[in-house]
Structures are given as C-alpha cells and as structure tokens.
Design a protein around this motif. Sequence first.
Motif, PDB file in Angstrom:
ATOM      1  N   LEU A   1       0.803  -1.222   0.000  1.00 35.97           N
ATOM      2  CA  LEU A   1       0.000   0.000   0.000  1.00 35.97           C
ATOM      3  C   LEU A   1       0.838   1.276   0.000  1.00 35.97           C
ATOM      4  O   LEU A   1       0.594   2.209   0.770  1.00 35.97           O
ATOM      5  N   ARG A   2       1.815   1.323  -0.858  1.00 39.71           N
ATOM      6  CA  ARG A   2       2.638   2.521  -1.041  1.00 39.71           C
ATOM      7  C   ARG A   2       3.411   2.381  -2.342  1.00 39.71           C
ATOM      8  O   ARG A   2       3.363   1.330  -2.987  1.00 39.71           O
ATOM      9  N   GLY A   3       4.149   3.421  -2.706  1.00 34.75           N
ATOM     10  CA  GLY A   3       4.889   3.382  -3.964  1.00 34.75           C
ATOM     11  C   GLY A   3       6.109   2.487  -3.901  1.00 34.75           C
ATOM     12  O   GLY A   3       6.390   1.724  -4.826  1.00 34.75           O
ATOM     13  N   GLY A   4       6.848   2.571  -2.796  1.00 33.19           N
ATOM     14  CA  GLY A   4       8.055   1.759  -2.636  1.00 33.19           C
ATOM     15  C   GLY A   4       7.723   0.355  -2.167  1.00 33.19           C
ATOM     16  O   GLY A   4       6.739   0.139  -1.465  1.00 33.19           O
ATOM     17  N   ALA A   5       8.547  -0.605  -2.566  1.00 30.13           N
ATOM     18  CA  ALA A   5       8.337  -1.997  -2.158  1.00 30.13           C
ATOM     19  C   ALA A   5       9.568  -2.549  -1.452  1.00 30.13           C
ATOM     20  O   ALA A   5       9.890  -3.730  -1.554  1.00 30.13           O
ATOM     21  N   GLU A   6      10.261  -1.677  -0.699  1.00 32.89           N
ATOM     22  CA  GLU A   6      11.489  -2.087  -0.017  1.00 32.89           C
ATOM     23  C   GLU A   6      11.242  -3.166   1.030  1.00 32.89           C
ATOM     24  O   GLU A   6      12.158  -3.908   1.400  1.00 32.89           O
TER      25      GLU A   6
END
Length: 346
Positions: free
Chosen positions: A98-103
């Motif tokens: 649920l965000r842009g980054g997938a770190e």
Amino acid sequence: MRLLAIGDNFIGKEVMEEGLKELKGYGIEITVREWEHKNLEMLQKDNLLIEQNGPEAVELSEELIWDIEDYDILIVQFTPVSKKLIEKAKNLKLIGVLRGGAENIDCEYAAAKEISVMNTPGRNARAVAEFTIGMILSEIRNIARSHAALKNGEWRKKFPNSGFVPELNGKIVGLVGFGSVGKLVASYLNAFGCKILVYDPFFKGNIDYIEIVDLEYLLKNSDIISIHARLTDDTYHMIGKKEISLMKSTSVIVNTARSGLVDEKSIVEALDEGKISGAAIDVFDVEPIVKNDKILQLDNITITPHMAGSTRDAFINSPKFMRDILARALDKNENLPIVNGINPEF
C-alpha cells in the motif's frame, strides 16, 4: 480465494476492512490483522531498519502469519514480506503493498516463486507534493526559524540568507525524479511562476512547462533542487559531494523522498561551510535524529521528522486504491502496477 491484509498503526483494521470490502463481490474471503507497535515511533524505527537492510531485518510474530499458506493474496503497508515468509506461503499468487516503494518485500524471491508484486503508485503523492512546497517556502522565507525565535522571545529579522531572500516567481527549480510526486510538485510550482527543470531518465512524455535536462545542468542552474527519485542501488547517494559542488552558493536543496538518495554528511558539510544557502530535509539516515547530531546545530536548514506523506487522506485512501488495482487484476486488465515482472495468475 482468500486474502490476508495486515494493517499497522497508520492503517488500522477498520480502515483496511472498509477499503477492501467490495472485493467480497469477487468471491474473496477477507481477513484483516494488525502488525502492532506501541506507538508510531516504534513502527517508524522498524520501517527504517527494513528500508536500510531489507525485509529480513525485522521478524514477524507467528501469531500474525501462522496460517499464511492458506492465502492467495497478501496486502501490507509497512509489514515486511521476507524470503522466509514467501517460502511458507505456498498458495500465494499476489502481494500488494500500500505505497509506492516496495522495499519491505523480497520482490526478487517473489518473482522466483511466480508471485506477482504490485504497489500503489501515487497513493500519498499529493501529501508529499504539498509538503514539499511547504518545505521550500519555509526554508527560503525563514518561516520555521522566525517561528522558533518568537517562541523563544526573540524578534528575529536576520537570517543566513538575509541578503538574498527570494520569491518563487521567476526562479529556476530543478526536480530530480518525475514520477507521481514530481509531476504534482511541478504543477504547483508552475502556478507560482517558476521555470522548472527535470532530470529523470525514465520519463517519456511532453509537458509544456518543464524542460528535460541532464543532472549536471540541473544542479548548476537551479535555485532550488527538490529530490523525488526512487531509492535503488543505482540512485543511492546520487547527490553526493561532487554533485553538491556543482550547485550555486545561493541554492537550496530539498529532500522529502528517501534519505539514501542524498549523502547526508556532504549536505551537512556544505551547509556548515556555506557552500550552499540552505536545505529542507524530512528524511534522515538515522531516525530519530540523535541529540548530538551536527545537523541540529545548523541555522540554514529546515528539518521535520519524516512526516511528508503522513496525512489522514493518504492512509485512508490507500486500501481503496489497492482494491481497485486488485479488481483490475481479477478482470484481467493489463494496466497493472507490477513491480517484479510477474503477472498475477488466478
């Protein structure tokens, strides 16, 4: 089909349930749990560990994922999804973040297991973009410094940039990265009458009020530089000592993206030595900032505690955005925000 959604201190169980409930119309059974922390600071501490060291850096409780092998879809925000968890999730077909980054997702191992990973691009873009404009104005117009002085009983009128306090109109602003946030920031700056330079090797398009340039040209010519790139191995410390040396002595740098994009020590050194005019920073290598950090002694910087994307609207809307993305995936729509190259197969 079964879906497990794991909320946290920012996106609680009720918000997650409300945002995803329409997926029941696709025959999906939804279970919602929470990755619990005593407070937001503890969650942000874990999140920073994960961002810097990967999803293996923080172990999840067995209670949270004890039956993960029974689920087809996993939805998380900050919760880490490690190789160990993916290995256990035998039936998993899709991970949504649920965000842009997938770190916080081991995207490479998920791809090896034919599990699709999809993000939520732009979910807090407006929050970060609006905050960025606030940071720019606060730094160049000394808003935070004068506020702090008044609270301490000082009617302060002299500042490090007193000789060249600018207006935004007519100034050159360089945007490093031109994704969802960068585009919004550019539209706001255009309304202020700025000339906008953009460096982004991946941007393909044509917007009449921006000029696409290389990074060196942007650094040399911008009055204000704002960072909006994604943090990867290639972009780590993309703004370092060499790049800072190209900037004007009157220029300001703003980072509301990721701390790793900018060499923090070199920024502090440049500010301390007056090589650049100022900075506005929301993200740091160590969070919270330690009390003896030199950055706290600088008078030509505006700092905030990693809060650019934290608006109620951004968090409430995130599950709804993912709901719509999942609906498109279930309808076999090709326009999906896949980050690891694997198309979902249901």
